[in-house]
Design a protein around this motif. Structure first.
Motif, short mmCIF file in Angstrom:
data_model
loop_
_atom_site.label_atom_id
_atom_site.label_comp_id
_atom_site.label_asym_id
_atom_site.label_seq_id
_atom_site.Cartn_x
_atom_site.Cartn_y
_atom_site.Cartn_z
N UNK A 51 1.04 -1.33 -0.11
CA UNK A 51 -0.12 -0.08 -0.24
C UNK A 51 1.01 1.16 -0.09
N UNK A 52 0.79 2.15 -0.92
CA UNK A 52 1.51 3.34 -0.91
C UNK A 52 1.33 4.43 0.15
N UNK A 53 0.17 4.05 0.83
CA UNK A 53 -0.30 5.07 1.92
C UNK A 53 0.65 4.38 3.05
N UNK A 54 1.22 3.22 2.83
CA UNK A 54 1.97 2.76 4.09
C UNK A 54 1.23 1.70 4.97
N UNK A 55 0.10 1.19 4.71
CA UNK A 55 -0.66 0.30 5.44
C UNK A 55 0.12 -1.12 5.82
N UNK A 56 -0.25 -1.23 6.97
CA UNK A 56 0.29 -2.70 7.41
C UNK A 56 -0.23 -4.01 6.36
N UNK A 57 0.65 -5.01 6.10
CA UNK A 57 0.04 -6.04 5.12
C UNK A 57 -1.09 -6.79 6.05
N UNK A 58 -0.99 -6.90 7.34
CA UNK A 58 -1.87 -7.56 8.07
C UNK A 58 -3.18 -7.05 7.99
N UNK A 59 -2.96 -5.52 8.28
CA UNK A 59 -4.40 -4.74 8.32
C UNK A 59 -5.13 -4.78 7.03
N UNK A 60 -4.48 -4.88 5.79
CA UNK A 60 -4.86 -4.87 4.49
C UNK A 60 -5.70 -6.30 4.39
N UNK A 61 -5.01 -7.23 4.66
CA UNK A 61 -5.53 -8.59 4.67
C UNK A 61 -6.78 -8.74 5.35
N UNK A 62 -6.73 -8.35 6.95
CA UNK A 62 -7.90 -8.42 7.69
C UNK A 62 -8.89 -7.39 7.24
N UNK A 63 -8.62 -6.58 6.42
CA UNK A 63 -9.73 -5.63 6.07
C UNK A 63 -10.57 -6.16 5.26
N UNK A 64 -10.09 -7.37 4.45
CA UNK A 64 -10.95 -8.17 3.49
C UNK A 64 -11.54 -9.39 4.24
N UNK A 65 -11.04 -9.45 5.49
CA UNK A 65 -11.72 -10.67 5.95
C UNK A 65 -11.01 -11.98 5.75
N UNK A 66 -9.62 -11.79 5.47
CA UNK A 66 -8.73 -12.95 5.17
C UNK A 66 -7.63 -12.88 6.16
N UNK A 67 -6.59 -13.72 6.30
CA UNK A 67 -5.46 -13.49 7.20
C UNK A 67 -4.24 -13.93 6.46
N UNK A 68 -3.14 -13.74 6.98
CA UNK A 68 -1.84 -13.81 6.19
C UNK A 68 -1.55 -14.98 5.38
N UNK A 69 -2.09 -16.07 6.03
CA UNK A 69 -1.87 -17.43 5.36
C UNK A 69 -2.65 -17.49 4.18
N UNK A 70 -3.57 -16.64 3.94
CA UNK A 70 -4.24 -16.60 2.70
C UNK A 70 -3.41 -16.05 1.47
N UNK A 71 -2.36 -15.37 1.82
CA UNK A 71 -1.51 -15.02 0.66
C UNK A 71 -0.43 -16.05 0.36
N UNK A 72 -0.46 -17.18 0.82
CA UNK A 72 0.18 -18.22 0.48
C UNK A 72 -0.51 -19.25 -0.31
N UNK A 73 0.10 -19.80 -1.36
CA UNK A 73 -0.58 -20.98 -2.11
C UNK A 73 -1.04 -21.96 -1.18
N UNK A 74 -1.92 -22.95 -1.24
CA UNK A 74 -2.12 -24.08 -0.65
C UNK A 74 -0.88 -25.06 -0.99
N UNK A 75 -0.51 -25.83 0.26
CA UNK A 75 0.57 -26.66 -0.08
C UNK A 75 0.15 -28.00 -0.70
N UNK A 76 1.04 -28.22 -1.40
CA UNK A 76 0.86 -29.36 -2.67
C UNK A 76 0.65 -30.44 -1.65
#
Ligand SMILES: [Zn+2]
Length: 144
Positions: A51-76
């Motif tokens: 975020x070019x306004x400097x938001x925390x990645x954690x806050x961005x992900x939570x704002x859409x109801x996901x969490x950091x683990x959702x940024x990773x592909x599912x394990x094969x």
């Protein structure tokens, strides 16, 4: 649906197409509906956010109801199976993974070089990247 598509689907004002998108950041108020959020899908399927306004990645992900683990592909492999048949990585897989960690490092180092304040999530991610890079370099010497 992969991790990037799943995340992008929850954003407003999306422009661009994979692997790079811009969108309105869900974590801060944007009066002019500026697309300040950059989303990048790495080769290994993980999602990088900035975020070019400097938001925390954690806050961005939570704002859409996901969490950091959702940024990773599912394990094969499921982990128990992966542990049973632990074979050394192929050199090209190690290089691909190292490249992904280098991308993370590049984003963070660019911020540092530009004098941006590093958030705790960035620091946490940097620590993870350093651990993974160390592990991957070990795998690389095993694979060579
Ligand atoms: Zn933001």
């Amino acid at each position: 649906m992969d991790a990037a598509e799943k995340f992008v689907a929850k954003l407003a004002g999306v422009s661009g197409r994979g692997p790079r998108w811009r969108a309105i950041c869900p974590a801060h108020e944007s009066k002019h509906r500026t697309r300040s959020l950059a989303v990048f899908e790495a080769d290994d399927g993980r999602v990088l956010l900035k975020c070019h306004a400097g938001c925390d990645v954690d806050d961005i992900v939570r704002a859409v109801g996901l969490d950091l683990a959702d940024l990773f592909p599912p394990r094969r492999d499921d982990s128990s199976r992966a542990r049973r048949i632990r074979k050394p990585w192929a050199a090209r897989d190690v290089i691909a993974a190292l490249r992904a960690e280098s991308m993370v490092g590049w984003v963070l180092l660019t911020d540092i070089a530009n004098g941006k304040v590093i958030t705790s999530a960035d620091r946490e991610r940097a620590r993870l990247a350093a651990q993974r890079a160390a592990h991957l370099m070990q795998e690389l010497s095993n694979a060579a």
